[in-house]
Scaffold this motif. Structure first.
Motif, mmCIF file in Angstrom:
data_model
loop_
_atom_site.group_PDB
_atom_site.id
_atom_site.type_symbol
_atom_site.label_atom_id
_atom_site.label_comp_id
_atom_site.label_asym_id
_atom_site.label_seq_id
_atom_site.Cartn_x
_atom_site.Cartn_y
_atom_site.Cartn_z
ATOM 1 N N PHE A 124 0.907 -1.032 0.216
ATOM 2 C CA PHE A 124 0.009 -0.479 0.529
ATOM 3 C C PHE A 124 0.526 1.138 -0.143
ATOM 4 C CE2 PHE A 124 -2.667 -3.264 1.720
ATOM 5 C CZ PHE A 124 -3.931 -2.672 1.448
ATOM 6 N N ASP A 125 0.529 1.989 -0.680
ATOM 7 C CA ASP A 125 1.334 3.561 -1.123
ATOM 8 C C ASP A 125 0.924 4.430 0.407
ATOM 9 O OD1 ASP A 125 2.557 3.202 -3.321
ATOM 10 O OD2 ASP A 125 0.801 3.362 -4.318
ATOM 11 N N ASP A 126 -0.394 4.235 1.210
ATOM 12 C CA ASP A 126 -0.838 4.895 1.830
ATOM 13 C C ASP A 126 -0.571 4.158 3.262
ATOM 14 O OD1 ASP A 126 -1.930 6.943 3.836
ATOM 15 O OD2 ASP A 126 -3.674 7.340 1.843
ATOM 16 N N GLU A 127 -0.344 4.508 4.082
ATOM 17 C CA GLU A 127 0.832 3.990 5.159
ATOM 18 C C GLU A 127 -0.297 4.061 6.370
ATOM 19 O OE1 GLU A 127 3.492 4.125 9.549
ATOM 20 O OE2 GLU A 127 3.946 5.343 7.987
ATOM 21 N N LEU A 128 -1.530 5.287 6.459
ATOM 22 C CA LEU A 128 -2.336 5.255 7.106
ATOM 23 C C LEU A 128 -3.803 4.893 6.464
ATOM 24 C CD1 LEU A 128 -3.445 7.066 9.480
ATOM 25 C CD2 LEU A 128 -4.124 9.025 7.949
ATOM 26 N N ARG A 129 -3.724 4.926 5.315
ATOM 27 C CA ARG A 129 -5.116 3.963 4.719
ATOM 28 C C ARG A 129 -4.976 1.971 5.033
ATOM 29 N NH1 ARG A 129 -8.956 4.595 0.966
ATOM 30 N NH2 ARG A 129 -8.207 6.765 0.937
ATOM 31 N N ARG B 235 -6.593 -0.419 -3.897
ATOM 32 C CA ARG B 235 -5.915 0.142 -2.982
ATOM 33 C C ARG B 235 -3.958 -0.523 -3.487
ATOM 34 N NH1 ARG B 235 -8.015 4.891 -2.318
ATOM 35 N NH2 ARG B 235 -10.257 4.730 -2.001
ATOM 36 N N HIS C 35 -1.109 -2.122 -4.720
ATOM 37 C CA HIS C 35 -0.211 -2.435 -6.058
ATOM 38 C C HIS C 35 0.737 -3.240 -6.202
ATOM 39 C CE1 HIS C 35 3.099 -1.334 -3.300
ATOM 40 N NE2 HIS C 35 2.798 -0.214 -2.743
#
Length: 197
Positions: free
Chosen positions: A145-150, A195, A197
């Motif tokens: 995932f690119d978004d750590e919070l997500r 989400r 990749h």
């Protein structure tokens, strides 16, 4: 003669026996109704020895929860080793979780019956179990995932959803760990895959 035999049992082994019996008694009777006298008798030790090891009934309960948490972490972490994708890692981890709750019913029972323990150290231990599983999911899935919070939010969702599904599975013994994993993947992966990749 009996005392001499007890002394030959290594401390770690004796502790494991005590926790194993206590886990069963806590599950069958509930924490409030469980008796240290009964646990000591079933283990084959004196009640003072039980207190020497764990200091209190709550201390024994905390030891049971910690051991269950460690066992759950080990099986779910090991299951994801060698995963080739985010989907594969999630499926392996979920299957390990559902197998754990099927094979270790007493341990699972202790981890999920926290309502009677709210405001106690045991409730904090159970929350630590959830945190452990969330952190493990983030560690395994985070790289996809690119978004750590997500990724963290997704892990919280997975843990909560699977906990509820596991409770539901208790009502349906024919739902195998494999079936439960398929149900969970059907619901969870469709959102997560967009989400990853």
């Amino acid at each position: 003669m009996t005392t001499a035999k007890r002394k030959r049992v290594p401390r770690a082994e004796r502790e494991r026996q005590m926790i194993e019996v206590a886990e069963r008694v806590f599950t069958e009777r509930g924490y409030g109704a469980a008796s240290m006298d009964e646990i000591a008798e079933l283990v084959g030790v004196s009640k003072p020895m039980l207190y020497e090891y764990f200091h209190s009934k709550e201390g024994l309960l905390l030891a049971c929860i910690r051991q269950s948490r460690a066992a759950l972490r080990e099986v779910t972490e090991q299951a994801t080793v060698g995963a080739v994708s985010a989907e594969d890692a999630l499926r392996r981890g979920l299957l390990a979780f559902f197998v754990f709750i099927r094979e270790r019913r007493e341990a699972w029972s202790l981890l999920r019956h926290e309502m009677a323990l709210i405001g106690t150290p045991a409730a904090d231990e159970i929350e630590q179990t959830r945190r452990q599983q969330t952190d493990l999911i983030v560690a395994v899935m985070g790289e996809y995932f690119d978004d750590e919070l997500r990724a963290e939010a997704s892990a919280e969702f997975v843990v909560g959803a699977c906990e509820r599904l596991a409770i539901w599975c208790e009502r349906f013994p024919d739902v195998t760990p494999e079936i439960a994993t398929d149900y969970a993947m059907d619901m969870l992966w469709s959102g997560l895959s967009r989400r990853a990749h």
